[in-house]
Design an enzyme around this catalytic site. Structure first.
Site, PDB file in Angstrom:
ATOM      1  N   LYS A 235      42.428  35.515  37.942  1.00 37.72           N
ATOM      2  CA  LYS A 235      42.877  35.870  39.291  1.00 37.72           C
ATOM      3  C   LYS A 235      43.361  34.622  40.037  1.00 37.72           C
ATOM      4  O   LYS A 235      42.915  33.514  39.752  1.00 37.72           O
ATOM      5  CB  LYS A 235      41.697  36.464  40.083  1.00 37.72           C
ATOM      6  CG  LYS A 235      41.267  37.842  39.654  1.00 37.72           C
ATOM      7  CD  LYS A 235      40.094  38.329  40.502  1.00 37.72           C
ATOM      8  CE  LYS A 235      39.640  39.714  40.076  1.00 37.72           C
ATOM      9  NZ  LYS A 235      40.654  40.752  40.306  1.00 37.72           N
TER      10      LYS A 235
ATOM     11  N   GLU B 110      38.556  44.898  33.691  1.00 36.27           N
ATOM     12  CA  GLU B 110      37.313  44.843  32.907  1.00 36.27           C
ATOM     13  C   GLU B 110      36.317  45.928  33.297  1.00 36.27           C
ATOM     14  O   GLU B 110      35.494  46.345  32.492  1.00 36.27           O
ATOM     15  CB  GLU B 110      36.661  43.458  33.061  1.00 36.27           C
ATOM     16  CG  GLU B 110      35.766  43.261  34.298  1.00 36.27           C
ATOM     17  CD  GLU B 110      36.502  43.366  35.634  1.00 36.27           C
ATOM     18  OE1 GLU B 110      37.739  43.270  35.638  1.00 36.27           O
ATOM     19  OE2 GLU B 110      35.837  43.557  36.662  1.00 36.27           O
TER      20      GLU B 110
ATOM     21  N   ASP C 192      41.555  41.451  33.239  1.00 36.57           N
ATOM     22  CA  ASP C 192      41.085  41.677  34.614  1.00 36.57           C
ATOM     23  C   ASP C 192      40.822  43.157  34.889  1.00 36.57           C
ATOM     24  O   ASP C 192      40.226  43.501  35.908  1.00 36.57           O
ATOM     25  CB  ASP C 192      42.116  41.116  35.606  1.00 36.57           C
ATOM     26  CG  ASP C 192      41.542  40.910  36.996  1.00 36.57           C
ATOM     27  OD1 ASP C 192      40.298  40.991  37.145  1.00 36.57           O
ATOM     28  OD2 ASP C 192      42.330  40.674  37.930  1.00 36.57           O
TER      29      ASP C 192
ATOM     30  N   LYS D  88      29.257  50.020  38.373  1.00 40.38           N
ATOM     31  CA  LYS D  88      29.853  48.795  37.822  1.00 40.38           C
ATOM     32  C   LYS D  88      29.069  47.568  38.281  1.00 40.38           C
ATOM     33  O   LYS D  88      28.953  47.301  39.473  1.00 40.38           O
ATOM     34  CB  LYS D  88      31.316  48.688  38.276  1.00 40.38           C
ATOM     35  CG  LYS D  88      31.998  47.358  37.907  1.00 40.38           C
ATOM     36  CD  LYS D  88      33.475  47.357  38.310  1.00 40.38           C
ATOM     37  CE  LYS D  88      34.113  45.976  38.115  1.00 40.38           C
ATOM     38  NZ  LYS D  88      35.533  45.954  38.529  1.00 40.38           N
TER      39      LYS D  88
ATOM     40  N   ARG E 271      36.620  49.148  33.941  1.00 36.36           N
ATOM     41  CA  ARG E 271      36.731  50.391  33.172  1.00 36.36           C
ATOM     42  C   ARG E 271      36.191  50.217  31.751  1.00 36.36           C
ATOM     43  O   ARG E 271      35.729  51.187  31.151  1.00 36.36           O
ATOM     44  CB  ARG E 271      38.192  50.866  33.181  1.00 36.36           C
ATOM     45  CG  ARG E 271      39.168  49.889  32.573  1.00 36.36           C
ATOM     46  CD  ARG E 271      40.620  50.172  32.982  1.00 36.36           C
ATOM     47  NE  ARG E 271      40.894  49.765  34.353  1.00 36.36           N
ATOM     48  CZ  ARG E 271      42.071  49.894  34.952  1.00 36.36           C
ATOM     49  NH1 ARG E 271      43.099  50.433  34.309  1.00 36.36           N
ATOM     50  NH2 ARG E 271      42.235  49.485  36.195  1.00 36.36           N
TER      51      ARG E 271
END
Ligand code: BES
Ligand code: MN
Ligand code: ZN
Length: 506
Positions: free
Chosen positions: A282, A354, A352, A270, A356
């Site tokens: 966030k 994101e 959020d 990632k 995956r």
């Protein structure tokens, strides 16, 4: 922007005896253990020291009350040795054998206490040459690129390591060289994590990965935003489109298995260069930790480069999606539907979640190479810390390979732990409009839900492991062992050890 040099590892040599001439500026690092009911520090692995020097060291330690506890460091002058001083480092209670991790941590603690010393010798290498060298380099790591003359360190850091060993045969030299190469790879991953998002954004990250890859003789391919749109990488584009700094997909291939019936391993990491959460933004507190949200990508890039450097006789192909998750007028919205690479549609209920989304595209692409194994690693969920704490990565995946990866991770001291993917969690990812939702409605088992999402994209027959390093990738507490504050480089050593294991055992 030209690529900065990053952390420069010290030069490593092996020697079978102490030097003849005294060098006042050098320090000898010596392991001690704790013995007796009223514990005192006793020197071990003393083959290179005469009895008089050992007595002198132990007397000085006793006078200072040093007990040889694990990672306890004590500096003493020893007139009879050809160094400026001796740095005793504890291995803990006296036993017959010390694990590589005990040696590595002691070496790291010693290195962290050097305070500007540029040249060390050590007898820790008598116990385990590779672990001693690795620990010294990892412990002496520092990141100074953004310090001006005002706060930059005055010294050059550790520049020279002389590992004292029983002999200087090829195998001994090779152990030292391996330690050096592995620690240098970890330092590369740490440099990436520590480079702030102002300076490391998808295009820049891709350029640096490309430069490293070409230098190591890897095949390199970089897809830019146009190529990603054209290719149907809906996850990477969806996450990346809120930023003015558009996404990339980097592919790095080490073809070490040429002409042999060798295994192929896919690595996926990632690479969110900063995660604001996007429109599902966030909270402000600690948002700066999201500079580490490309820790998986950093480790994967460092690992494939290391595989080439140490000439592993297998094929390793890294697929690294890079994007910045920002809220803006062009950002994806909660409720949007996107099509992942390969055709599965997803309702983005929370922008959020994101990681995956970019990983699913990358996993499908990686599986087109028909790998035998796939290791994917990511700073994927805050739930990782809830479940396992700050230093224990969660390992999920197909049962056998997951257990193999977790076991190897334990053996290298990165301590990954096997976790299940319960079948029933899949129901939590049902969407009312698309094939899948990117989050579940429940707060239960967040780390496992993320793993369950990723499982949907792994091709049948590929043994896979997902390593969630959300918090282990970034040490926001104090330094410990060979781990400084900031980027840790986890799980570079786990992945490399798994690759080596596959090269040997298939
Ligand atoms: N990058 C974060 C995960 C993370 C959290 C890493 C804390 C390091 C420290 C990830 O993209 C994220 O935001 N995950 C969400 C998922 C949720 C929306 C299902 C999380 O963990 O809260
Ligand atoms: Mn996120
Ligand atoms: Zn993230």
């Amino acid at each position: 922007m030209s690529t900065p040099a990053g952390y420069q590892s010290p030069a490593v040599t092996v020697a079978s005896a102490l030097p003849k001439r005294k060098v006042e500026s050098s320090v000898l690092i010596v392991p001690v253990v704790s013995v007796g009911d009223e514990p005192r520090a006793s020197v071990v692995a003393a083959d290179h020291l005469d009895a008089g020097s050992v007595a002198e060291i132990e007397a000085a330690l006793a006078a200072l009350g040093a007990k040889g506890g694990a990672e306890q460091v004590t500096r003493v002058p020893v007139a009879s040795l050809p160094v400026g001083s001796v740095l005793a480092v504890g291995l803990g209670k006296s036993r017959d054998e010390y694990s590589a991790e005990t040696i590595r941590r002691a070496a790291g603690a010693a290195a962290r206490s050097l305070n500007g010393v540029e040249s060390v010798l050590t007898t820790l290498s008598v116990l385990d040459t590779e672990a001693a060298v690795e620990g010294l380099i990892l412990g002496s790591y520092r990141f100074t690129e953004f310090r001006s003359g005002k706060t930059a360190p005055k010294d050059a850091g550790l520049r020279k390591i002389t590992a004292l060993t029983a002999d200087t045969k090829a195998a001994t030299k090779e152990a030292a060289a391996r330690g050096e190469a592995i620690a240098t790879a970890v330092a590369t991953a740490r440099d990436f994590v520590n480079t702030p998002p102002s300076h490391l954004f998808p295009d820049e990250f891709a350029k640096r990965a490309k430069a490293l890859g070409e230098d190591a003789g890897l095949e390199v391919e970089v897809l830019d935003d146009k190529a990603l749109t054209k290719g149907g990488y809906g996850g990477i584009i969806g996450v990346g489109k809120g930023s003015s700094r558009l996404p990339r997909l980097v592919r790095l291939a080490h073809r070490g298995g040429k002409g042999r019936k060798a295994k192929t391993v896919a690595l996926v990491g990632k690479g969110i260069t900063f995660d604001t959460g996007g429109i599902s933004i966030k909270p402000a507190a600690n948002m700066h930790h999201m500079t580490s949200d490309m820790g998986g990508a950093a480790a994967v890039i460092a690992t494939v480069v290391l595989a080439a450097r140490l000439k592993l006789p297998i094929d390793v192909i890294a697929t690294v999606p890079m994007a910045e998750n920002m809220p803006s007028g062009t950002a994806q919205r909660p409720g949007d539907v996107l099509t992942q690479y390969g055709g599965i549609t997803v309702e983005v209920l929370n922008t959020d979640a994101e990681g995956r989304l970019i990983l699913a595209d990358a996993i499908v692409r990686a599986c087109e190479d028909e790998p035998d194994y796939l290791i994917e690693t990511s700073t994927l969920t805050g739930a990782q810390m809830v479940a396992l704490g700050a230093r224990t990565p969660g390992v999920m995946g197909s049962d056998e390979f997951r257990d193999r990866v977790a076991e190897i991770s334990q053996s290298v001291g990165e301590n990954g732990w096997a976790m299940p993917l319960p079948e029933e969690l899949k129901d939590d990812l049902k969407s009312t409009v698309a094939d899948l939702a990117n989050v579940s409605a429940s707060r239960n088992a967040g780390m496992l839900v993320a793993g369950t999402y990723l499982r949907e994209f792994v091709a049948d027959g590929v043994a896979w492991a997902h390593i969630d390093i959300a918090v282990p990738a970034y040490n926001s507490g104090g330094p410990w062992g060979y781990t400084p504050k900031g980027g840790t480089g986890v799980p570079t050593r786990t992945m490399f050890a798994v690759l080596e294991d596959i090269a040997v055992n298939g």
